[in-house]
Design an enzyme around this catalytic site. Structure first.
Site, PDB file in Angstrom:
ATOM      1  N   HIS A   1      60.401  50.199  24.753  1.00 12.27           N
ATOM      2  CA  HIS A   1      60.499  50.919  26.026  1.00 12.27           C
ATOM      3  C   HIS A   1      60.322  49.996  27.236  1.00 12.27           C
ATOM      4  CE1 HIS A   1      55.980  51.352  25.741  1.00 12.27           C
ATOM      5  NE2 HIS A   1      56.082  51.262  27.057  1.00 12.27           N
TER       6      HIS A   1
ATOM      7  N   SER B   1      51.882  47.391  28.150  1.00 16.32           N
ATOM      8  CA  SER B   1      52.841  47.674  27.086  1.00 16.32           C
ATOM      9  C   SER B   1      53.506  46.391  26.599  1.00 16.32           C
ATOM     10  CB  SER B   1      53.915  48.638  27.567  1.00 16.32           C
ATOM     11  OG  SER B   1      53.420  49.936  27.641  1.00 16.32           O
TER      12      SER B   1
ATOM     13  N   ASP C   1      59.196  51.545  18.413  1.00 17.81           N
ATOM     14  CA  ASP C   1      58.968  51.081  19.778  1.00 17.81           C
ATOM     15  C   ASP C   1      58.706  49.576  19.824  1.00 17.81           C
ATOM     16  OD1 ASP C   1      58.847  51.316  22.527  1.00 17.81           O
ATOM     17  OD2 ASP C   1      56.704  51.712  22.560  1.00 17.81           O
TER      18      ASP C   1
END
Length: 509
Positions: free
Chosen positions: A125, A254, A155
């Site tokens: 993402h 992230s 992911d």
């Protein structure tokens, strides 16, 4: 004097071995996997830092920080399915704000260097739909990265930069991670420079449903939708088995590193549990042992070659066991065996309860899915299944999704009943007198099904919620709900109800 001479000789031999091994690593680049490169590198250059029991994280932070990089992405204006940041999948799930109509011009995240020649792991993402991916190294150099592979199901994404002699984070073993163990999160939160936070592992094998909500239809399903206008039913092929930590993780972390006190990479930070979109206590990281297989597939094939057992199942608990009329409260109850799949060929049947995988007890879907997610089509896996009160060991040969046509996926106990309100994306049924009596209610309709991507799904309204009022009006039927929906103030709809745990909930949208 003789002793000093021996020490000098040993140091010389060790240094020569390290240099020779690294040169060998350079020459054998094309034939070595990422993990093999790591083994050569760290066998030749052992990192002597504090033990896992130490509360001094100085050495671990110093070893890891230079190899965690800042990733900056830019998007073109046609990326209409993007929102304000690459972390909206976290924000949407945990209440950080809604979707916006325009795509971002730029966003950022973190990444971890795995090899000296520039392989970098991050989240899917972070780089999904990016027009340009730029990596800022620890010495402040900016280099353009090539996306080698991405996988929405885990992911994960693998990047490559054309650089050499880069600092590296040593990959650890996430199977050895224990609840209560000290960990560090390293990344670039909120666009700050390298930031290290500490906490403990608060849980393992967490499934928070975040990836399933972002499941996209295949090209074939999309083309079928264009022809018929019929909304496709999406198979949940996502794999979530997160390491949960209370180390502070924020948007920007992230793709960054979760490491143990030895400075070994045990997870890739991916999500947060928050009502505001920033840290409120819990972060979630993808286990590195799952990442190893996915990243190696990226390097070899540019995509993930995933093997499937070929069953749908539901994780047992006391309620499901009672509903399914089985005496066992633990394990995965097989709801369906996919024709021509590996499970069918091995003799697994509907009603079997999967108790162990490779001899390890399993209790919930992440326990099985992570282990299967590390394997490839053609690999064999040993399952222990309970049938007619007897435990049987069955060897299953995994098949690929191209020949199977369906994934290993959790199933709901029973199909949605009642009538569907399309604008809410939910199926509702009148609450029984017994259920109303249980919670002391005078009104209520039960949420029996939720459609992915629609209002109830976006609000995380759980299946099984007993809705008592809509916009202040008591509801006892679907017609009551439909009549109450237009009675809103300032364009806001408010739904109140009682969960299966007896807690009261209110949702406004």
């Amino acid at each position: 004097m003789k002793k000093v001479g021996l020490i000098v000789l040993a140091a010389f031999i060790g240094g020569a071995a390290a240099i020779g091994a690294y040169k060998l690593l350079e020459r054998r680049d094309d034939g070595m996997s990422i993990e093999e490169k790591q083994k050569v590198l760290f066998a030749s250059n052992p990192v002597k830092i504090s033990s896992a029991g130490s509360v001094d994280f100085v050495q671990a932070a110093a070893a890891v920080s230079p190899a965690v990089v800042h990733i900056r992405t830019t998007f073109n204006s046609s990326s209409s399915d993007r929102s304000g940041s690459p972390f909206d999948m976290m924000e949407d799930l945990f209440g950080g704000g809604g979707r916006r109509s325009r795509a971002p011009r730029a966003a950022s995240g973190s990444g971890v260097i795995l090899t000296p020649d520039g392989y970098i792991v991050t989240n899917n993402h972070v780089v999904e739909n990016a027009e340009k991916v730029e990596v800022v190294l620890s010495d402040r150099r900016k280099v353009v990265a090539k996306v080698i592979g991405t996988d929405p199901n885990t992911d994960l994404a693998l990047l490559k930069v054309d650089e050499n002699n880069l600092p590296v984070v040593k990959m650890g073993n996430s199977d050895n991670v224990q609840v209560g163990e000290w960990v560090l999160a390293v990344g670039f939160p909120l666009d700050l420079q390298t930031t290290v936070t500490a906490g403990i592992v608060s849980a393992k094998s967490r499934n928070i449903g975040i990836l399933a909500r972002n499941q996209q239809p295949t090209q074939q399903q999309f083309e079928e939708y264009q022809r018929t206008g019929k909304r496709p039913v999406l198979t949940n092929t996502s794999i979530e088995s997160y390491i949960q930590t209370d180390a502070a993780i924020n948007p920007g972390n992230s793709g960054g590193a979760l490491v143990n006190a030895n400075g070994e990479l045990i997870g890739i930070n991916a999500a947060i549990a928050s009502q505001t979109g920033t840290n409120e206590g819990y972060g979630f990281a993808i286990p590195v042992n799952l990442a190893k297989k996915v990243l190696e597939d990226f390097r070899k094939y540019g995509a993930v070659k995933r093997g499937y057992i070929g069953v749908t199942f539901v994780a047992l608990d006391a309620d499901f066991a009672k509903e399914l009329k089985v005496s066992d409260n633990n394990g995965l109850y097989v709801k369906e065996v996919v024709p021509n799949g590996g499970a069918a060929a091995a003799g697994i049947k509907e009603g079997d309860i999967i108790k162990k995988v490779e001899g390890i007890e399993i209790y919930d879907s992440p326990d099985l899915q992570e282990k299967i997610g590390r394997l490839s089509p053609g690999d064999k896996v040993q399952l222990s299944v309970l049938r007619d009160g007897q435990l049987k060991n069955i060897s299953v040969t995994l098949k690929g999704d191209d020949s199977l046509g369906a994934a290993v996926k959790p199933a709901l106990a029973g199909k949605p009943t009642g009538n569907t309100i399309s604008k809410l994306g939910a199926s509702l049924s009148p609450a029984s007198a017994e259920l109303k009596s249980k919670f002391g209610l005078k009104s209520g309709v039960v949420v029996t099904g939720i459609e992915p991507g629609k209002a109830f799904d976006s609000l995380d309204i759980p299946k099984g919620l007993v809705i008592t009022t809509v916009n202040g009006k008591p509801v006892n039927s679907v017609k009551d709900v439909e009549a109450a929906l237009p009675i809103s103030k300032n364009g806001m709809t408010t739904i109140s109800g009682v969960g299966q745990n007896g807690n009261n909930y209110t949702f406004s949208f």
